[in-house]
Design an enzyme around this catalytic site. Sequence first.
Site, short mmCIF file in Angstrom:
data_model
loop_
_atom_site.label_atom_id
_atom_site.label_comp_id
_atom_site.label_asym_id
_atom_site.label_seq_id
_atom_site.Cartn_x
_atom_site.Cartn_y
_atom_site.Cartn_z
N GLY A 172 39.17 44.80 34.68
CA GLY A 172 40.31 45.43 35.36
C GLY A 172 39.90 46.43 36.43
O GLY A 172 40.70 47.28 36.82
N SER A 173 38.67 46.31 36.95
CA SER A 173 38.27 47.27 37.99
C SER A 173 39.10 47.08 39.25
O SER A 173 39.36 48.05 39.97
CB SER A 173 36.77 47.16 38.28
OG SER A 173 36.48 45.96 38.94
N ASN A 174 39.55 45.86 39.53
CA ASN A 174 40.42 45.67 40.70
C ASN A 174 41.79 46.29 40.49
O ASN A 174 42.35 46.89 41.40
CB ASN A 174 40.53 44.18 41.05
CG ASN A 174 39.34 43.72 41.86
OD1 ASN A 174 39.21 44.05 43.03
ND2 ASN A 174 38.45 42.98 41.22
N LYS A 212 43.04 26.97 30.05
CA LYS A 212 44.26 26.42 30.64
C LYS A 212 45.42 27.38 30.43
O LYS A 212 45.48 28.06 29.40
CB LYS A 212 44.54 25.09 29.92
CG LYS A 212 45.61 24.25 30.55
CD LYS A 212 45.64 22.88 29.86
CE LYS A 212 47.01 22.65 29.27
NZ LYS A 212 47.19 21.35 28.65
N MET A 239 41.41 34.53 34.71
CA MET A 239 40.55 33.36 34.72
C MET A 239 41.26 32.08 34.28
O MET A 239 40.66 31.22 33.64
CB MET A 239 39.29 33.62 33.87
CG MET A 239 38.50 34.84 34.36
SD MET A 239 38.25 34.89 36.17
CE MET A 239 36.68 34.09 36.28
N ARG A 240 42.52 31.95 34.64
CA ARG A 240 43.25 30.69 34.41
C ARG A 240 43.95 30.32 35.70
O ARG A 240 44.33 31.21 36.47
CB ARG A 240 44.30 30.85 33.29
CG ARG A 240 43.67 31.08 31.95
CD ARG A 240 44.72 31.33 30.88
NE ARG A 240 44.08 31.92 29.72
CZ ARG A 240 43.76 31.24 28.60
NH1 ARG A 240 44.08 29.98 28.49
NH2 ARG A 240 43.14 31.85 27.62
N ASN A 292 45.76 36.54 45.10
CA ASN A 292 44.55 36.44 44.27
C ASN A 292 43.37 37.08 44.99
O ASN A 292 43.34 37.12 46.22
CB ASN A 292 44.23 34.97 43.99
CG ASN A 292 43.03 34.79 43.09
OD1 ASN A 292 42.88 35.50 42.09
ND2 ASN A 292 42.16 33.85 43.43
N HIS A 294 39.18 36.68 45.20
CA HIS A 294 38.12 35.74 44.83
C HIS A 294 36.79 36.26 45.36
O HIS A 294 36.69 36.64 46.53
CB HIS A 294 38.43 34.35 45.39
CG HIS A 294 37.44 33.33 44.95
ND1 HIS A 294 37.45 32.80 43.67
CD2 HIS A 294 36.37 32.80 45.58
CE1 HIS A 294 36.43 31.97 43.55
NE2 HIS A 294 35.76 31.95 44.69
C1 GAR Z 1 36.23 39.99 40.18
O1 GAR Z 1 34.93 39.91 40.71
C2 GAR Z 1 37.13 38.94 40.78
O2 GAR Z 1 36.86 38.69 42.12
C3 GAR Z 1 36.77 37.75 39.92
O3 GAR Z 1 36.69 38.28 38.62
C4 GAR Z 1 36.24 39.64 38.70
C5 GAR Z 1 37.23 40.50 37.93
O4 GAR Z 1 36.78 41.83 37.88
N1 GAR Z 1 37.78 36.72 40.01
C6 GAR Z 1 37.49 35.43 39.98
O5 GAR Z 1 36.38 34.99 39.86
C7 GAR Z 1 38.71 34.54 40.10
N2 GAR Z 1 38.32 33.19 40.37
P1 GAR Z 1 37.72 42.98 37.35
O6 GAR Z 1 38.30 42.52 36.01
O7 GAR Z 1 36.79 44.15 37.20
O8 GAR Z 1 38.79 43.21 38.39
#
Ligand code: GAR
Length: 204
Positions: free
Chosen positions: A14-16, A67, A94-95, A111, A113
């Site tokens: 959840g850092s984003n 899924k 991740m789904r 999203n 990526h």
């Molecule tokens: C992030 O690096 C994001 O870009 C990636 O998962 C990580 C989540 O980090 N997302 C994907 O790969 C989606 N296909 P977070 O939980 O610290 O935000």
Amino acid sequence: MAKLQLGVLGSGSGSNMQSIVDAIEAGRLDAEIKVVLADVPDAKILERARRHGIPCQFLDCSPWKTKLADAAELDCIRILREAGVDTVVLAGFMRIVKSALLEAYPGRVINIHPALLPAFPGIRSWQQALDYGCKLAGVTVHFVDAGTDSGPIIVQKAVEVREDDTPETLHARIQVQEHLAYPEALSIIASGRYRIEGRRVRIG
Ligand code: GAR
């Protein structure tokens, strides 16, 4: 423009989401997070949400590991609607979301990526970039469409690949840019000053 009413979906740290909370709290983003949903019961993203007093809950996707089943997706839409969400933010979810969510929130599912799309869709994209021998990696924030990591691009940031990079060090530097890119992309959406022409998001 009205303040964005965000619903955040995640699976991990959840850092984003934290970068979005920080931007809101610092007055850099006109938005409110109405609800956080995670498909992993003990995901750190839920802990972070609780710490900030943001309503959050576990989204039960069992028995599937990767899924998003129809029932779980409908449940998700119901929770988002009840919370008053107008924009859905996928933050390490991740789904793959399907048409029901995209139809419930047309043009309002975003999203992040960890790659310079269209290169390296899918999982562990930083590892893919390293294995390919790329000199540049990066991050993309995009609208979600029916494909995988394929919708119109709002913001991208490049990250140089260093000679001594490991997957972990490269991902860590990509994440620094992610935390700038997501609030920046959401600010563009909050401003309403953009239009989508074909694949291109025209800003300003
Ligand atoms: C992030 O690096 C994001 O870009 C990636 O998962 C990580 C989540 O980090 N997302 C994907 O790969 C989606 N296909 P977070 O939980 O610290 O935000």
